[in-house]
Design an enzyme around this catalytic site. Structure first.
Site, PDB file in Angstrom:
ATOM      1  CE  LYS A  97      -4.452   1.266   2.004  1.00  0.00           C
ATOM      2  NZ  LYS A  97      -5.406   1.052   3.090  1.00  0.00           N
ATOM      3  CD  GLU A 112     -18.822  -3.148   8.441  1.00  0.00           C
ATOM      4  OE1 GLU A 112     -17.964  -2.366   7.982  1.00  0.00           O
ATOM      5  OE2 GLU A 112     -19.118  -4.234   7.887  1.00  0.00           O
ATOM      6  NE  ARG A 170     -20.586  -3.783   5.245  1.00  0.00           N
ATOM      7  CZ  ARG A 170     -20.339  -4.445   4.114  1.00  0.00           C
ATOM      8  NH1 ARG A 170     -20.861  -4.042   2.978  1.00  0.00           N
ATOM      9  NH2 ARG A 170     -19.574  -5.514   4.124  1.00  0.00           N
TER      10      ARG A 170
END
Length: 535
Positions: free
Chosen positions: A298, A384, A412
């Site tokens: 990243k 979640e 969600r």
């Protein structure tokens, strides 16, 4: 692991003289470009991303990490016919640049400009709006199965899934059904050890072991080449290969992926275009579900972003100076900062308080608790639903769980909020950041719906404080009630000049009169109080 060689200064100067990116109007233009030119193209794409994001804001580190991978995918596949899915979509900038949107890329995340996520309204190369994690394998399987059903198996399917998204509940549900497919289906596991923060969980540790064993495999490959030149060398090499494969399976879990119904390949250096092209060309025609494990960095190619990928995951309102991208600060306290300060103070005084985040420690303000009180902090990754159900278990045991999640992501877990928390009347506090409009992140991230769907749930108190004093009072009210509660607040600065009446102790269902007048009555909730007073 083979590492990508960065171009030296003369090579970079050469890449700047040869405008390869200017020759790319569509992915079809990649077909006649040599691998060496593709490496120069990657440098030019990376430069364009850094220059643009420094002005418009956006997801920086994640997109710098997928430049070579995206170029290789478009080189091998024809996504005007084949199908490409992104999970999540914030890593799609190179894809946008290559698919005819290069000239509009300077409008990224601007009004009337390009979305920061895939958008079918922009291009036929974008199949779904993709701003949430865990969706790609399921939606890709739907299209793959439909093609299989209609006998259209000439179109290939590729889903690029981050290592944090592969453990999302929806991803695992889809993987569990991979046996429905009897055709080509490629999942590229983009493994950079990061979500927005470091990836959490058992599978993350497994992927770490896989990357470590790649070095072991490379050493064994070199040893095999040496041994086969010796007497009886071939027989020794075969035994060595069986030993190596047994060790690889035991150590890095290749058998895990294959037990789930995938053939597993990798890990491959995601910044080595030559290796990517070679293996993608091999895998493109395999008529079965395949996982290609690609290891990327990243922030790759940008020193400050690769050193601190969490900080530079997303930048907004930035200016680039002296190779550093910084977001300007007003110096004022944000709602997230006020929440962080209040929760840390209360957690220090009450060990029953347990804070939970779903891969968003910095974004929700819980990094302060993580650093100061790690035993009272849990990061469950991009899950979640699990975060909420787990919080219900903590509350049942007498603890005081605080679940801090962005509004757009909390939806969600709607079923768990109802079934595990509200219906059971358990004392879970939901602290909902980014409630309301969030600006340039667009429709996938606007926190518009929590107020509507939470109000229908039995026994759940929904609060929207108007300033920091009300936020602190609301937290105390919720923690002392032992009942389900939610506090919502925007991505904004906390008002500092509201009338003293808002400093009163928070109590449910009681309005506060802030100003008297004769012309009419304005009812305002939470963050809208400041605007109503100004009006």
């Amino acid at each position: 692991m083979k590492h990508h060689k960065h171009p030296n200064e003369s090579e970079l100067q050469e890449s700047q003289r040869i405008d390869i990116l200017g020759q790319i109007a569509s992915p079809a233009d990649l077909k006649n470009i040599s691998p060496e030119q593709l490496k120069l193209l990657a440098e030019q794409v990376r430069q364009l991303i850094m220059e643009t994001v420094s002005k418009t804001g956006g997801h920086l580190a994640s997109n710098l990490g997928t430049v070579e991978l995206t170029i290789a995918l478009h080189k091998v596949f024809d996504f005007s016919r084949d199908r490409l899915f992104w999970d999540v979509g914030h890593q799609c900038y190179t894809h946008k640049i290559l698919t005819g949107r290069k000239d509009k890329f300077n409008t990224l995340r601007q009004k009337g400009g390009l979305s920061g996520y895939p958008s079918p309204a922009e291009s036929d190369y974008d199949l779904f709006i993709a701003g949430h994690a865990g969706t790609a394998i399921s939606t890709a399987m739907g299209l793959a199965w439909a093609d299989q059903h209609y006998g259209r198996n000439d179109r290939k399917i590729v889903a690029v899934v981050g290592d944090a998204a592969i453990v999302n509940g929806l991803s695992l549900e889809a993987v569990n059904n991979i046996g429905l497919l009897k055709r080509q289906f490629l999942v590229v596991l983009n493994d950079n050890s990061m979500a927005i923060d470091a990836t959490q969980g058992t599978l993350a540790r497994l992927l770490d072991r896989i990357r470590l064993t790649r070095t072991y495999s490379d050493i064994k490959h070199s040893a095999k080449q040496l041994i086969t030149g010796l007497p009886l060398g071939e027989e020794i090499a075969q035994k060595l290969e069986r030993f190596k494969e047994g060790l690889r399976a035991a150590v890095h879990g290749q058998q895990l992926f294959e037990a789930l119904g995938f053939r597993y390949f990798g890990p491959v250096d995601g910044h080595d275009i030559d290796s990517l092209l070679e293996i993608l060309e091999h895998l493109a025609d395999l008529a079965e579900p395949v996982i290609l494990h690609v290891h990327t960095q990243k922030g790759h190619g940008c020193e400050f972003a690769s050193k601190d990928p969490s900080k530079f995951h997303s930048v907004s309102g930035s200016q680039r100076q002296a190779n550093i991208i910084e977001s300007p600060s007003s110096g004022k306290l944000s709602w997230t900062g006020a929440f962080s300060r209040a929760i840390l103070q209360r957690a220090r005084n009450d060990k029953r308080i347990i804070t939970i985040t779903a891969a968003m420690a910095d974004g929700t303000g819980l990094a302060a608790v993580r650093d100061a009180l790690p035993e009272q902090y849990l990061d469950v990754g991009m899950n979640e639903s699990h975060a909420v159900a787990m919080a219900a278990g903590l509350a049942k045991a007498g603890l005081k769980p605080i679940v801090a999640i962005y509004s757009t992501f909390l939806q969600r877990a709607f079923d768990q909020i109802f079934h595990e928390v509200s219906l059971q009347e358990l004392g879970v506090l939901f602290c909902i950041d980014r409630a309301g409009l969030v600006g340039s992140d667009g429709p996938t991230h606007h926190g518009l719906f929590d107020l509507a769907y939470l109000r229908i749930l039995p026994g759940l108190v929904v609060m929207a404080p108007a300033d920091e004093a009300e936020l602190s009072s609301a937290i105390d009210f919720a923690l002392s009630s032992g009942k389900p509660a939610a506090i919502r607040y925007p991505r904004d600065e906390v008002p500092s000049n509201l009338p003293a009446q808002t400093k009163a102790l928070f109590s449910g269902g009681q309005p506060v009169l802030l100003r008297k007048g004769d012309d009419g009555t304005i009812l305002a909730l939470g963050a809208m109080v400041e605007n109503a007073l100004s009006a």
